[in-house]
Design a protein around this motif. Structure first.
Motif, mmCIF file in Angstrom:
data_model
loop_
_atom_site.group_PDB
_atom_site.id
_atom_site.type_symbol
_atom_site.label_atom_id
_atom_site.label_comp_id
_atom_site.label_asym_id
_atom_site.label_seq_id
_atom_site.Cartn_x
_atom_site.Cartn_y
_atom_site.Cartn_z
ATOM 1 N N UNK A 221 -6.102 -3.784 18.876
ATOM 2 C CA UNK A 221 -4.956 -3.498 18.012
ATOM 3 C C UNK A 221 -4.370 -2.144 18.381
ATOM 4 N N UNK A 222 -5.262 -1.190 18.652
ATOM 5 C CA UNK A 222 -4.774 0.132 19.010
ATOM 6 C C UNK A 222 -4.064 0.087 20.359
ATOM 7 N N UNK A 223 -4.624 -0.704 21.243
ATOM 8 C CA UNK A 223 -3.986 -0.869 22.543
ATOM 9 C C UNK A 223 -2.603 -1.482 22.441
ATOM 10 N N UNK A 224 -2.436 -2.350 21.441
ATOM 11 C CA UNK A 224 -1.143 -3.010 21.245
ATOM 12 C C UNK A 224 -0.153 -2.109 20.514
ATOM 13 N N UNK A 225 -0.577 -0.913 20.155
ATOM 14 C CA UNK A 225 0.352 0.026 19.537
ATOM 15 C C UNK A 225 0.250 0.131 18.036
ATOM 16 N N UNK A 226 -0.803 -0.445 17.447
ATOM 17 C CA UNK A 226 -0.987 -0.285 16.007
ATOM 18 C C UNK A 226 -1.576 1.097 15.757
ATOM 19 N N UNK A 227 -0.949 1.843 14.858
ATOM 20 C CA UNK A 227 -1.502 3.163 14.527
ATOM 21 C C UNK A 227 -2.620 2.947 13.525
ATOM 22 N N UNK A 228 -3.808 2.668 14.062
ATOM 23 C CA UNK A 228 -4.897 2.154 13.222
ATOM 24 C C UNK A 228 -5.277 3.119 12.103
ATOM 25 N N UNK A 229 -5.397 4.414 12.410
ATOM 26 C CA UNK A 229 -5.853 5.367 11.387
ATOM 27 C C UNK A 229 -4.908 5.350 10.201
ATOM 28 N N UNK A 230 -3.602 5.400 10.520
ATOM 29 C CA UNK A 230 -2.598 5.448 9.472
ATOM 30 C C UNK A 230 -2.592 4.149 8.656
ATOM 31 N N UNK A 231 -2.660 3.034 9.345
ATOM 32 C CA UNK A 231 -2.609 1.731 8.667
ATOM 33 C C UNK A 231 -3.816 1.553 7.750
ATOM 34 N N UNK A 232 -4.996 1.927 8.270
ATOM 35 C CA UNK A 232 -6.201 1.775 7.454
ATOM 36 C C UNK A 232 -6.135 2.657 6.211
ATOM 37 N N UNK A 233 -5.695 3.900 6.401
ATOM 38 C CA UNK A 233 -5.635 4.817 5.259
ATOM 39 C C UNK A 233 -4.640 4.303 4.220
ATOM 40 N N UNK A 234 -3.493 3.818 4.700
ATOM 41 C CA UNK A 234 -2.484 3.310 3.768
ATOM 42 C C UNK A 234 -3.053 2.149 2.958
ATOM 43 N N UNK A 235 -3.751 1.239 3.627
ATOM 44 C CA UNK A 235 -4.317 0.095 2.918
ATOM 45 C C UNK A 235 -5.395 0.542 1.934
ATOM 46 N N UNK A 236 -6.173 1.540 2.348
ATOM 47 C CA UNK A 236 -7.245 2.044 1.480
ATOM 48 C C UNK A 236 -6.655 2.611 0.189
ATOM 49 N N UNK A 237 -5.614 3.446 0.340
ATOM 50 C CA UNK A 237 -4.994 4.063 -0.839
ATOM 51 C C UNK A 237 -4.313 2.992 -1.688
ATOM 52 N N UNK A 238 -3.642 2.077 -1.012
ATOM 53 C CA UNK A 238 -2.938 1.014 -1.725
ATOM 54 C C UNK A 238 -3.909 0.176 -2.550
ATOM 55 N N UNK A 239 -5.099 -0.050 -2.006
ATOM 56 C CA UNK A 239 -6.054 -0.884 -2.729
ATOM 57 C C UNK A 239 -6.734 -0.106 -3.852
ATOM 58 N N UNK A 240 -6.690 1.237 -3.780
ATOM 59 C CA UNK A 240 -7.329 2.042 -4.833
ATOM 60 C C UNK A 240 -6.487 2.068 -6.103
ATOM 61 N N UNK A 241 -5.165 1.984 -5.932
ATOM 62 C CA UNK A 241 -4.272 2.186 -7.080
ATOM 63 C C UNK A 241 -4.477 1.145 -8.194
ATOM 64 N N UNK A 242 -4.414 -0.164 -7.884
ATOM 65 C CA UNK A 242 -4.639 -1.131 -8.975
ATOM 66 C C UNK A 242 -6.043 -1.031 -9.574
ATOM 67 N N UNK A 243 -7.034 -0.660 -8.747
ATOM 68 C CA UNK A 243 -8.394 -0.521 -9.273
ATOM 69 C C UNK A 243 -8.442 0.619 -10.289
ATOM 70 N N UNK A 244 -7.701 1.715 -10.003
ATOM 71 C CA UNK A 244 -7.623 2.822 -10.956
ATOM 72 C C UNK A 244 -6.992 2.384 -12.261
ATOM 73 N N UNK A 245 -5.902 1.615 -12.158
ATOM 74 C CA UNK A 245 -5.237 1.129 -13.368
ATOM 75 C C UNK A 245 -6.179 0.214 -14.146
#
Lengths: 362, 294
Positions: A221-245
């Motif tokens: 995925x990284x070789x194909x140009x996916x910015x893996x660190x950024x994508x993973x962090x975004x998904x991590x934060x996104x998944x934390x928000x509803x759990x907090x609510x």
């Protein structure tokens, strides 16, 4: 009617396996949506029934449906197993308790308005946690999330502002007994709908594709140009928000927050269990898993209240699921139906196929 | 903080560190051989403590003699874990799945213990548990000394087993390359099974000393596993020597924090160590093997 026959025959002319798989997939999707609608209707029936015990089961089930769906946005799509989402659940719970008391928020709907704040604090906590934890890969990541969880539990137990082991009281709602559970039910239902919408739109987006590419092969995925660190962090934060609510709603529903219950290691494992039980990476799986398992657990707790017994049942069930259906109910069932259909289509000769069409048209 | 208090904290840390080193060595061994993270290691230590409790309270068997019964029992549990579950996980996602499976094991153990013993705190007692010896200016609890001696002897035994026996050579071979080990006639499955058995059997000894030094209940496993994981991560997963060094280092540090600051925060030393190591060297301390596996 004749048009549909033509369409069916056209499908039969196409490579059989592919057409059948596509059709079966669509039908399975539709039947799953129907199953969930049915389950929600049953839950709704429980609520309307007026039995307070059943109502609270429904509220807990919905809180977990939202939490597991949110967890799935990160762990299901990216393949990174997070066992520390109780951090965000507890953060949400403490947020509503502390802000509610410090700001002297009048109890009632006003406290519900604080729920988005719980999502924000959980999201803010998720950023540094994600930055540290996501530096590691796969199983190291799992261990780190467990470690982070225990840090938060220790902090909640020992810091002054969290009230230590005595916990914090959430503003008390003066709603009458007859509408109390019902109102919480509707708020929780809204949270589930919003979380599923989020999960669905992530799954269908470019972002979701990037996540699934990471799950399949991160280096590629990284070789194909996916910015893996950024994508993973975004998904991590996104998944934390509803759990907090969900944590905030849960705290408000119970009325008090303790470090042991808000930061509960069983919550961590419950999300994974429910996700795996239903099928991670799917939309319907987490909903189904949480609905079945949380309702059962609440029912058993109400019925027997034997503290050790439900741990044994819980753990054993988990073992069975992982060993027999490592992919979960939804994917296993989908595969089972697909292979059954292919088998039937493969074994069928011309006349029976015609009979099928006749049945469809009649 | 008085100087003597500090010295005493360091001595206590070294002595308890030996026992933690033994428990962490088991965890590290299991990871090294099978790429399995045994989350149930903490719960198994607590189970070992309860087994010793039953033997000493109900049958009047001495704690150290009782290990002759509890250690084989825990060995059998480890063999069951490997044969019944680990072997059946797919090679590709075995590590992640093993975390879930062993977590489920931990929950079941906790449930069984709660059902039988309730969640009241228990403590192991024996004449030597409550006595201490006076050396120079310090009072050292006898159980700390005995526990340390036993841990040191067992770790030495493990070392000899791995580096001086045929079994150990086979174990290290199957650890390095499964296929090649298979080809030269090593029964990899059996070797792995025994290794996991040994890794779990040490929790019987660790659990006995743990139960004699602090009060425990079925819930104590969570606290233990987070400490053990911190030790193993710091020492490098799969490395038994690393586990020994980091166990002693972390426990000395934790005891100093407890004396200088507050016992409440001493546990944070472990977590801080995990985070520090991983943010500085995400893969560095894990050893080359683990890095390649990723």
């Amino acid at each position: 009617v004749s048009a549909s026959v033509a369409a069916d025959e056209g499908a039969a002319a196409a490579p059989p396996g592919e057409a059948l798989a596509g059709g079966a997939g669509r039908r399975i999707g539709a039947s799953l949506v129907a199953a969930i609608a049915l389950a929600l209707a049953i839950l709704f029936g429980l609520v309307e029934n007026g039995n307070q015990g059943n109502m609270s089961i429904a509220v807990f089930a919905l809180i977990f449906m939202a939490s597991v769906s949110a967890w799935n946005i990160f762990s299901g799509y990216s393949g990174y197993l997070a066992l520390g989402h109780a951090v965000f659940f507890g953060t949400g719970a403490y947020t509503i308790a502390l802000i509610g008391t410090d700001w002297h928020v009048p109890a009632g709907w006003a406290v519900m308005a604080l729920l988005p704040v719980c999502g924000v604090t959980a999201g803010l906590v998720a950023i540094p946690v994600g930055l540290v934890a996501l530096r590691t890969r796969r199983h190291t990541f799992v261990v780190v999330t467990i470690g982070v969880f225990f840090i938060f539990q220790t902090l909640a137990t020992n810091l002054a502002f969290t009230g230590g082991t005595t916990g914090v009281q959430v503003p008390f709602v003066s709603w009458s007994f007859s509408v109390f559970n019902q109102r919480f039910y509707y708020v929780a239902l809204a949270l589930v709908v919003a979380t599923v919408a989020l999960s669905w739109s992530v799954r269908r987006s470019r972002f979701g594709l990037q996540l699934m590419a990471i799950r399949d092969d991160e280096e590629r995925a990284r070789g194909m140009g996916v910015r893996t660190a950024r994508v993973k962090l975004a998904a991590f934060v996104l998944s934390a928000i509803p759990v907090g609510i969900a944590g905030g709603l849960w705290a408000y529903f119970l009325g008090s927050v303790y470090p042991q219950s808000a930061f509960d290691p069983l919550f961590d494992i419950a999300l994974a269990l429910m996700g795996f039980f239903g099928g991670i990476g799917t939309i319907a799986g987490p909903l189904l898993g949480a609905l079945v398992l949380e309702s059962l657990q609440q029912y058993f707790t109400q019925k027997f209240s034997a503290n050790g017994l439900y741990l044994i049942v819980y753990g054993s069930l988990f073992l069975v699921v992982i060993l027999l259906m490592p992919r979960g109910i939804v994917p296993s069932a989908a595969q089972w139906i697909r292979s059954w259909r292919t088998q039937r289509a493969g074994g069928a000769s011309k006349p029976t196929a015609g009979a099928d069409v006749a049945q469809v048209t009649s | 903080v008085s100087f003597d208090g500090l010295i005493e904290a360091i001595i206590d840390g070294v002595l308890t560190g030996g026992v933690y080193a033994l428990m962490a060595a088991g965890l590290s061994l299991i990871f090294g051989v099978l790429n399995i993270i045994n989350i149930a290691q903490g719960a198994m230590v607590v189970l070992g403590a309860y087994l010793s409790y039953v033997l000493s309270v109900h049958l009047g068997i001495d704690l150290f003699v009782g290990l002759l019964i509890t250690a084989p029992a825990m060995f059998a549990l480890g063999v069951l874990l490997e044969w019944g579950f680990m072997r059946r996980l797919r090679e590709g996602d075995r590590t992640a799945m093993s975390i879930l499976v062993t977590y489920a094991f931990a929950i079941i153990i906790e449930g069984v213990l709660t059902k039988i013993f309730s969640s009241d705190y228990r403590e192991l007692s024996a004449p030597y548990v409550n006595n201490s010896v006076h050396i120079l200016n310090f009072y050292l609890p006898v159980i700390y000394l005995l526990g340390f001696a036993m841990a040191a002897a067992l770790l030495g035994g493990l070392y000899l087993l791995f580096f001086r026996t045929k079994f150990g050579r086979g174990l290290r071979a199957s650890l390095q390359n499964r296929t090649a080990a298979d080809l030269i006639g090593i029964n990899v499955d059996r070797t792995r099974m025994i290794a996991v058995g040994i890794g779990v059997a040490v929790t019987a000894c660790g659990g006995m000393v743990y139960g004699a030094t602090v009060a425990f209940n079925p819930d104590s496993g969570y606290d233990l596993i987070s400490r053990l994981l911190a030790i193993v991560i710091l020492g490098g997963m799969g490395s038994i020597g690393g586990a020994m060094v980091s166990a002693v280092a972390l426990l000395v540090l934790a005891d100093i924090v407890a004396v200088a600051w507050s016992p409440v925060w001493s546990v944070l030393v472990f977590y801080a160590a995990i985070l520090l190591v991983l943010s500085l060297r995400p893969n560095g301390l894990f050893g080359a093997r683990a890095v390649r596996a990723q």
